[in-house]
Design a protein around this motif. Structure first.
Motif, PDB file in Angstrom:
ATOM      1  N   HIS A   1       0.830  -1.213   0.000  1.00 34.52           N
ATOM      2  CA  HIS A   1       0.000   0.000   0.000  1.00 34.52           C
ATOM      3  C   HIS A   1       0.864   1.262   0.000  1.00 34.52           C
ATOM      4  N   LEU A   2       1.920   1.276   0.809  1.00 30.08           N
ATOM      5  CA  LEU A   2       2.803   2.444   0.846  1.00 30.08           C
ATOM      6  C   LEU A   2       3.427   2.693  -0.521  1.00 30.08           C
ATOM      7  N   MET A   3       3.948   1.633  -1.138  1.00 27.10           N
ATOM      8  CA  MET A   3       4.579   1.779  -2.444  1.00 27.10           C
ATOM      9  C   MET A   3       3.567   2.248  -3.478  1.00 27.10           C
ATOM     10  N   ASP A   4       2.401   1.637  -3.478  1.00 33.03           N
ATOM     11  CA  ASP A   4       1.365   2.008  -4.438  1.00 33.03           C
ATOM     12  C   ASP A   4       0.928   3.462  -4.254  1.00 33.03           C
ATOM     13  N   ASP A   5       0.780   3.892  -3.018  1.00 35.15           N
ATOM     14  CA  ASP A   5       0.337   5.272  -2.765  1.00 35.15           C
ATOM     15  C   ASP A   5       1.331   6.299  -3.286  1.00 35.15           C
ATOM     16  N   ILE A   6       2.622   6.120  -2.998  1.00 32.88           N
ATOM     17  CA  ILE A   6       3.573   7.129  -3.487  1.00 32.88           C
ATOM     18  C   ILE A   6       3.726   7.038  -5.005  1.00 32.88           C
ATOM     19  N   TYR A   7       3.641   5.833  -5.555  1.00 36.91           N
ATOM     20  CA  TYR A   7       3.711   5.678  -7.009  1.00 36.91           C
ATOM     21  C   TYR A   7       2.528   6.371  -7.678  1.00 36.91           C
ATOM     22  N   GLN A   8       1.328   6.102  -7.198  1.00 30.97           N
ATOM     23  CA  GLN A   8       0.128   6.711  -7.780  1.00 30.97           C
ATOM     24  C   GLN A   8       0.167   8.232  -7.676  1.00 30.97           C
ATOM     25  N   ALA A   9       0.541   8.740  -6.514  1.00 28.23           N
ATOM     26  CA  ALA A   9       0.524  10.189  -6.289  1.00 28.23           C
ATOM     27  C   ALA A   9       1.541  10.923  -7.151  1.00 28.23           C
ATOM     28  N   VAL A  10       2.694  10.307  -7.388  1.00 31.05           N
ATOM     29  CA  VAL A  10       3.776  11.011  -8.072  1.00 31.05           C
ATOM     30  C   VAL A  10       3.885  10.648  -9.552  1.00 31.05           C
ATOM     31  N   CYS A  11       3.699   9.374  -9.880  1.00 27.81           N
ATOM     32  CA  CYS A  11       3.921   8.919 -11.256  1.00 27.81           C
ATOM     33  C   CYS A  11       2.661   8.916 -12.111  1.00 27.81           C
ATOM     34  N   VAL A  12       1.500   8.812 -11.508  1.00 27.42           N
ATOM     35  CA  VAL A  12       0.269   8.654 -12.275  1.00 27.42           C
ATOM     36  C   VAL A  12      -0.558   9.935 -12.321  1.00 27.42           C
ATOM     37  N   VAL A  13      -0.745  10.565 -11.189  1.00 24.28           N
ATOM     38  CA  VAL A  13      -1.604  11.744 -11.107  1.00 24.28           C
ATOM     39  C   VAL A  13      -0.839  12.982 -11.579  1.00 24.28           C
ATOM     40  N   PRO A  14      -1.350  13.711 -12.584  1.00 26.32           N
ATOM     41  CA  PRO A  14      -0.678  14.959 -12.993  1.00 26.32           C
ATOM     42  C   PRO A  14      -0.739  15.965 -11.847  1.00 26.32           C
ATOM     43  N   TRP A  15       0.405  16.512 -11.453  1.00 26.78           N
ATOM     44  CA  TRP A  15       0.420  17.378 -10.278  1.00 26.78           C
ATOM     45  C   TRP A  15       1.113  18.718 -10.496  1.00 26.78           C
ATOM     46  N   TRP A  16       1.694  18.973 -11.660  1.00 25.16           N
ATOM     47  CA  TRP A  16       2.251  20.303 -11.961  1.00 25.16           C
ATOM     48  C   TRP A  16       2.316  20.445 -13.462  1.00 25.16           C
ATOM     49  N   GLU A  17       1.881  21.584 -13.977  1.00 30.54           N
ATOM     50  CA  GLU A  17       1.770  21.767 -15.426  1.00 30.54           C
ATOM     51  C   GLU A  17       3.110  21.740 -16.161  1.00 30.54           C
ATOM     52  N   ASN A  18       4.229  21.991 -15.506  1.00 33.37           N
ATOM     53  CA  ASN A  18       5.530  21.994 -16.173  1.00 33.37           C
ATOM     54  C   ASN A  18       6.192  20.613 -16.195  1.00 33.37           C
ATOM     55  N   VAL A  19       5.573  19.634 -15.561  1.00 33.91           N
ATOM     56  CA  VAL A  19       6.126  18.271 -15.581  1.00 33.91           C
ATOM     57  C   VAL A  19       5.810  17.643 -16.938  1.00 33.91           C
ATOM     58  N   ILE A  20       6.857  17.165 -17.601  1.00 34.75           N
ATOM     59  CA  ILE A  20       6.702  16.481 -18.882  1.00 34.75           C
ATOM     60  C   ILE A  20       6.438  14.996 -18.643  1.00 34.75           C
ATOM     61  N   ALA A  21       7.207  14.399 -17.742  1.00 31.80           N
ATOM     62  CA  ALA A  21       7.057  12.973 -17.441  1.00 31.80           C
ATOM     63  C   ALA A  21       7.670  12.663 -16.085  1.00 31.80           C
ATOM     64  N   VAL A  22       7.146  11.633 -15.450  1.00 37.06           N
ATOM     65  CA  VAL A  22       7.726  11.103 -14.216  1.00 37.06           C
ATOM     66  C   VAL A  22       7.994   9.626 -14.483  1.00 37.06           C
ATOM     67  N   ARG A  23       9.274   9.256 -14.398  1.00 39.63           N
ATOM     68  CA  ARG A  23       9.683   7.885 -14.702  1.00 39.63           C
ATOM     69  C   ARG A  23      10.221   7.197 -13.445  1.00 39.63           C
ATOM     70  N   PRO A  24       9.606   6.081 -13.040  1.00 35.65           N
ATOM     71  CA  PRO A  24      10.162   5.331 -11.920  1.00 35.65           C
ATOM     72  C   PRO A  24      11.500   4.721 -12.331  1.00 35.65           C
ATOM     73  N   LEU A  25      12.491   4.834 -11.449  1.00 38.54           N
ATOM     74  CA  LEU A  25      13.812   4.268 -11.710  1.00 38.54           C
ATOM     75  C   LEU A  25      14.077   3.018 -10.891  1.00 38.54           C
ATOM     76  N   SER A  26      13.661   3.031  -9.632  1.00 40.67           N
ATOM     77  CA  SER A  26      13.872   1.863  -8.774  1.00 40.67           C
ATOM     78  C   SER A  26      12.998   1.984  -7.537  1.00 40.67           C
ATOM     79  N   ASP A  27      12.805   0.851  -6.882  1.00 38.92           N
ATOM     80  CA  ASP A  27      12.123   0.875  -5.589  1.00 38.92           C
ATOM     81  C   ASP A  27      12.781  -0.125  -4.666  1.00 38.92           C
ATOM     82  N   ASN A  28      12.514   0.035  -3.387  1.00 36.61           N
ATOM     83  CA  ASN A  28      13.164  -0.780  -2.372  1.00 36.61           C
ATOM     84  C   ASN A  28      12.249  -0.880  -1.157  1.00 36.61           C
ATOM     85  N   LYS A  29      12.306  -2.017  -0.472  1.00 37.65           N
ATOM     86  CA  LYS A  29      11.571  -2.193   0.780  1.00 37.65           C
ATOM     87  C   LYS A  29      12.548  -2.607   1.864  1.00 37.65           C
TER      88      LYS A  29
END
Length: 138
Positions: free
Chosen positions: A88-116
């Motif tokens: 849930h923690l990983m999904d929440d930060i991924y959804q909030a930052v990588c999926v939901v548009p949150w600033w008009e000047n952002v062209i793309a957000v690309r996940p590079l790695s994750d860790n637990k």
């Protein structure tokens, strides 16, 4: 100044991570910049972000920036719920930052790695880290 505006916008977006906004956790209630957590952390569930490096690219006299950001969420769970909570923690930060548009000047957000990481000293501390590259224009 665009970097500051980008990071402020990211902070605002992270603060939306609450069940009332459709997320699984309430880590948006405590958002910090460049905090670190000791193994004996006993605080509230939270998310921290760090801008770790920037690449610059010039095309047709317009600058494009690629900012690498680490996002770290930490919370406590029981032994039996740490798998679910970590996902849930990983999904929440991924959804909030990588999926939901949150600033008009952002062209793309690309996940590079994750860790637990798990710390079982007493309570079950669950910590997830997502590293992303944010491409944006000034």
């Amino acid at each position: 100044m665009a970097r500051l505006t980008l990071l402020q916008s990211l902070e605002t977006q992270l603060k939306t991570i609450t069940p009332a906004n459709g997320y699984n956790t309430a880590i948006g209630e405590l958002v910090t910049y460049w905090d670190t957590y000791e193994h004996d952390y006993k605080g509230a569930a939270s998310v921290t972000f760090r801008d770790v490096n920037t690449d610059y690219e010039w095309a047709n006299t317009r600058q494009t920036n690629r900012l690498t950001v680490e996002l770290e969420a930490i919370a406590f769970s029981t032994k039996s719920s740490k798998l679910e909570l970590s996902c849930h923690l990983m999904d929440d930060i991924y959804q909030a930052v990588c999926v939901v548009p949150w600033w008009e000047n952002v062209i793309a957000v690309r996940p590079l790695s994750d860790n637990k990481e798990m710390d079982a000293g007493g309570k079950q501390a669950v910590c997830v880290t997502l590293t992303v590259e944010i491409e944006y224009r000034d």
